[in-house]
Design a protein around this motif. Structure first.
Motif, PDB file in Angstrom:
ATOM      1  N   SER A  99       0.691  -1.389  -0.009  1.00 55.44           N
ATOM      2  CA  SER A  99       0.132  -0.156  -0.111  1.00 55.44           C
ATOM      3  C   SER A  99       1.055   1.193  -0.095  1.00 55.44           C
ATOM      4  O   SER A  99       0.506   2.139  -0.546  1.00 55.44           O
ATOM      5  CB  SER A  99      -0.792   0.050   1.210  1.00 55.44           C
ATOM      6  OG  SER A  99      -1.657  -1.341   1.116  1.00 55.44           O
ATOM      7  N   VAL A 100       1.904   1.023   0.695  1.00 57.35           N
ATOM      8  CA  VAL A 100       2.799   2.333   0.826  1.00 57.35           C
ATOM      9  C   VAL A 100       3.646   2.737  -0.502  1.00 57.35           C
ATOM     10  O   VAL A 100       3.544   3.697  -1.207  1.00 57.35           O
ATOM     11  CB  VAL A 100       3.956   2.076   2.005  1.00 57.35           C
ATOM     12  CG1 VAL A 100       4.992   3.348   1.997  1.00 57.35           C
ATOM     13  CG2 VAL A 100       3.146   2.259   3.253  1.00 57.35           C
ATOM     14  N   ALA A 101       3.872   1.534  -1.207  1.00 54.73           N
ATOM     15  CA  ALA A 101       4.807   1.441  -2.411  1.00 54.73           C
ATOM     16  C   ALA A 101       3.869   1.980  -3.577  1.00 54.73           C
ATOM     17  O   ALA A 101       4.203   2.963  -4.298  1.00 54.73           O
ATOM     18  CB  ALA A 101       5.160   0.289  -2.747  1.00 54.73           C
TER      19      ALA A 101
ATOM     20  N   LEU B 274      -0.029  21.332   3.759  1.00 53.65           N
ATOM     21  CA  LEU B 274       0.645  21.999   4.881  1.00 53.65           C
ATOM     22  C   LEU B 274       1.901  21.723   5.180  1.00 53.65           C
ATOM     23  O   LEU B 274       2.832  22.381   5.877  1.00 53.65           O
ATOM     24  CB  LEU B 274      -0.237  21.823   6.331  1.00 53.65           C
ATOM     25  CG  LEU B 274      -1.645  22.261   5.786  1.00 53.65           C
ATOM     26  CD1 LEU B 274      -2.412  21.909   7.390  1.00 53.65           C
ATOM     27  CD2 LEU B 274      -1.949  23.694   5.811  1.00 53.65           C
ATOM     28  N   LEU B 275       2.423  20.811   4.741  1.00 51.89           N
ATOM     29  CA  LEU B 275       3.835  20.266   4.950  1.00 51.89           C
ATOM     30  C   LEU B 275       4.821  21.258   4.069  1.00 51.89           C
ATOM     31  O   LEU B 275       4.618  21.629   3.093  1.00 51.89           O
ATOM     32  CB  LEU B 275       4.052  18.769   4.688  1.00 51.89           C
ATOM     33  CG  LEU B 275       3.445  17.799   5.361  1.00 51.89           C
ATOM     34  CD1 LEU B 275       3.465  16.571   4.769  1.00 51.89           C
ATOM     35  CD2 LEU B 275       3.738  17.572   6.710  1.00 51.89           C
TER      36      LEU B 275
ATOM     37  N   LEU C 118       8.599  10.019   3.880  1.00 49.39           N
ATOM     38  CA  LEU C 118       8.486   9.992   5.438  1.00 49.39           C
ATOM     39  C   LEU C 118       7.509  10.853   5.926  1.00 49.39           C
ATOM     40  O   LEU C 118       7.044  10.810   6.985  1.00 49.39           O
ATOM     41  CB  LEU C 118      10.002   9.868   5.930  1.00 49.39           C
ATOM     42  CG  LEU C 118      10.863   8.832   5.504  1.00 49.39           C
ATOM     43  CD1 LEU C 118      12.372   9.113   5.795  1.00 49.39           C
ATOM     44  CD2 LEU C 118      10.455   7.510   6.129  1.00 49.39           C
ATOM     45  N   MET C 119       7.702  12.104   5.346  1.00 44.39           N
ATOM     46  CA  MET C 119       6.767  13.248   6.208  1.00 44.39           C
ATOM     47  C   MET C 119       5.482  12.920   5.865  1.00 44.39           C
ATOM     48  O   MET C 119       4.518  12.942   6.854  1.00 44.39           O
ATOM     49  CB  MET C 119       7.231  14.488   5.137  1.00 44.39           C
ATOM     50  CG  MET C 119       8.548  15.077   5.738  1.00 44.39           C
ATOM     51  SD  MET C 119       9.036  16.430   4.954  1.00 44.39           S
ATOM     52  CE  MET C 119       7.643  17.736   5.127  1.00 44.39           C
ATOM     53  N   ARG C 120       5.079  12.395   4.946  1.00 44.56           N
ATOM     54  CA  ARG C 120       3.650  11.718   4.640  1.00 44.56           C
ATOM     55  C   ARG C 120       3.297  10.790   5.487  1.00 44.56           C
ATOM     56  O   ARG C 120       2.266  10.777   5.819  1.00 44.56           O
ATOM     57  CB  ARG C 120       3.342  11.506   3.138  1.00 44.56           C
ATOM     58  CG  ARG C 120       3.318  12.937   2.349  1.00 44.56           C
ATOM     59  CD  ARG C 120       3.631  12.899   0.719  1.00 44.56           C
ATOM     60  NE  ARG C 120       3.509  13.941   0.041  1.00 44.56           N
ATOM     61  CZ  ARG C 120       4.391  14.782   0.248  1.00 44.56           C
ATOM     62  NH1 ARG C 120       5.300  15.131   1.199  1.00 44.56           N
ATOM     63  NH2 ARG C 120       3.953  16.293  -0.555  1.00 44.56           N
ATOM     64  N   LEU C 121       4.095   9.787   5.651  1.00 49.19           N
ATOM     65  CA  LEU C 121       4.085   8.496   6.492  1.00 49.19           C
ATOM     66  C   LEU C 121       3.563   9.094   8.014  1.00 49.19           C
ATOM     67  O   LEU C 121       2.848   8.364   8.793  1.00 49.19           O
ATOM     68  CB  LEU C 121       5.149   7.744   6.379  1.00 49.19           C
ATOM     69  CG  LEU C 121       5.061   6.556   5.182  1.00 49.19           C
ATOM     70  CD1 LEU C 121       6.200   5.700   5.017  1.00 49.19           C
ATOM     71  CD2 LEU C 121       3.846   5.743   4.843  1.00 49.19           C
TER      72      LEU C 121
ATOM     73  N   VAL D 294      -2.743  11.097  11.872  1.00 48.26           N
ATOM     74  CA  VAL D 294      -3.810  12.269  11.981  1.00 48.26           C
ATOM     75  C   VAL D 294      -4.946  12.149  10.628  1.00 48.26           C
ATOM     76  O   VAL D 294      -5.968  12.573  11.205  1.00 48.26           O
ATOM     77  CB  VAL D 294      -2.835  13.639  11.688  1.00 48.26           C
ATOM     78  CG1 VAL D 294      -3.799  14.852  11.854  1.00 48.26           C
ATOM     79  CG2 VAL D 294      -1.898  13.712  12.888  1.00 48.26           C
ATOM     80  N   VAL D 295      -4.374  11.751   9.699  1.00 45.88           N
ATOM     81  CA  VAL D 295      -5.332  11.754   8.333  1.00 45.88           C
ATOM     82  C   VAL D 295      -6.375  10.551   8.896  1.00 45.88           C
ATOM     83  O   VAL D 295      -7.479  10.987   8.402  1.00 45.88           O
ATOM     84  CB  VAL D 295      -4.623  11.190   7.128  1.00 45.88           C
ATOM     85  CG1 VAL D 295      -5.499  11.071   6.010  1.00 45.88           C
ATOM     86  CG2 VAL D 295      -3.535  12.377   6.751  1.00 45.88           C
TER      87      VAL D 295
END
Length: 323
Positions: free
Chosen positions: A124-126, A240-241, A252-255, A260-261
């Motif tokens: 899923s991450v990939a 916002l990042l 990594l920032m999105r993970l 929170v998401v």
């Protein structure tokens, strides 16, 4: 005289030839065996058996997401046991299988479940995180070669929107491709049976096949709708990042922001499930449209299984399962 609408917290998922339902105090998996009988497994493990902290707003969304993965995989493994026994020939156990059974015993099932979850998460991450980020980075490089386009592609807004659109497109394409697989159709029929059974219960009607058949196979609290909200909320929050050029750092920032998401998306689903507002109904429509890809109309035998799965999850006091 119409009966009072009761919005329940009971939810579930389709499994192989069956349905899993989870209520406030119990979780039930009902499976149609090859001989036609319905087998049920009832666990004293419900949403309200969690620690009070894990039921707090925002926290519960992330916990529920992880919980659903683990419980859902266990339910799938349980249902697969009955599908595998179809046929008269017994499979010969290999030496490796015997060694695993001797060394690990019943623990092997738990290991398989958690390894399967880990593989699913990596996939899923990939597919939904790394691939969209790489494609966005590629679009930025191509855009920088074109003077008129480079002005747009160099903005943080472009990065956030383009990546979100790509992620959404991959998600929809993935569902569309999976929905065309012949083996998945029966699972989607059980998914539809799950939704119809819950809708019948919420309408205050007795859970009979004839009553359940009347209700739609789409439901505002479906996991498909939840994932769509995850996609939409992620576009807004990832904007916002701070913008960074390193692809791995972007991922990594999105993970890191995913809990929170998930928390916010869950609260929106809760609102969509109980609100009668026209605005909320409008927000729920995309998720209901997406369910045309993940549900099918069930037959009577599949509805019987969904009813058998739900009945043990209904508490004596209806206030206990109020959404």
């Amino acid at each position: 005289m119409s009966k009072e609408q009761h919005i329940t917290s009971i939810g579930g998922q389709a499994v192989m030839e069956g349905v899993m339902m989870r209520g406030p105090f119990k979780t039930t998996v009902a499976v149609r065996k090859p001989d036609g009988e319905i087998e049920r497994k009832i666990d004293e493990n419900g949403v309200k058996t969690r620690n009070a902290f894990f039921r707090l707003p925002l926290v519960r969304g992330c916990v529920n997401f992880i919980d659903s993965l683990v419980i859902g995989m266990k339910a799938l493994m349980y249902s697969a046991e009955f599908v595998d026994i179809e046929g008269d020939e017994e499979e010969t156990e290999s030496k490796f299988d015997k060694w695993l059974d001797d060394k690990l015993g019943d623990k092997i099932k738990d290991i398989v479940i958690y390894v399967s979850i880990a593989i699913s998460l990596v996939f899923s991450v990939a597919l939904f995180m790394i691939l969209p980020t790489f494609l966005t980075k590629g679009a930025e490089k191509i855009g920088s070669l074109i003077p008129m386009v480079s002005v747009v592609t160099d903005t943080h807004l472009f990065t956030s929107l383009f990546e979100g659109i790509v992620r959404m497109a991959i998600f929809i394409a993935y569902l569309a491709i999976v929905s065309k697989m012949s083996d998945i159709k029966r699972v989607y029929q059980y998914h539809g049976a799950e939704h119809k059974t819950i809708a019948c219960y919420e309408a205050g009607e007795e859970l009979t096949v004839e009553n359940v058949k009347k209700y739609p196979r789409f439901h505002p609290r479906c996991g498909t709708s939840f994932l769509l909200f995850v996609m939409i909320i992620s576009i807004l929050l990832f904007a916002l990042l701070p913008r960074v050029d390193m692809v791995i750092l972007r991922v990594l920032m999105r993970l890191a922001l995913l809990p929170v998401v998930a928390g916010i998306s869950y609260e929106i689903i809760k609102l969509a499930g109980r609100s009668k507002s026209k605005c909320v109904a409008w927000l729920s429509k995309p998720g209901l449209w997406m369910q045309r890809l993940t549900t099918e109309e069930p037959d009577e035998s599949q509805i019987e299984v969904a009813i058998a799965s739900m009945e043990p999850c209904i508490p004596e006091n209806k206030e206990d399962d109020r959404w």
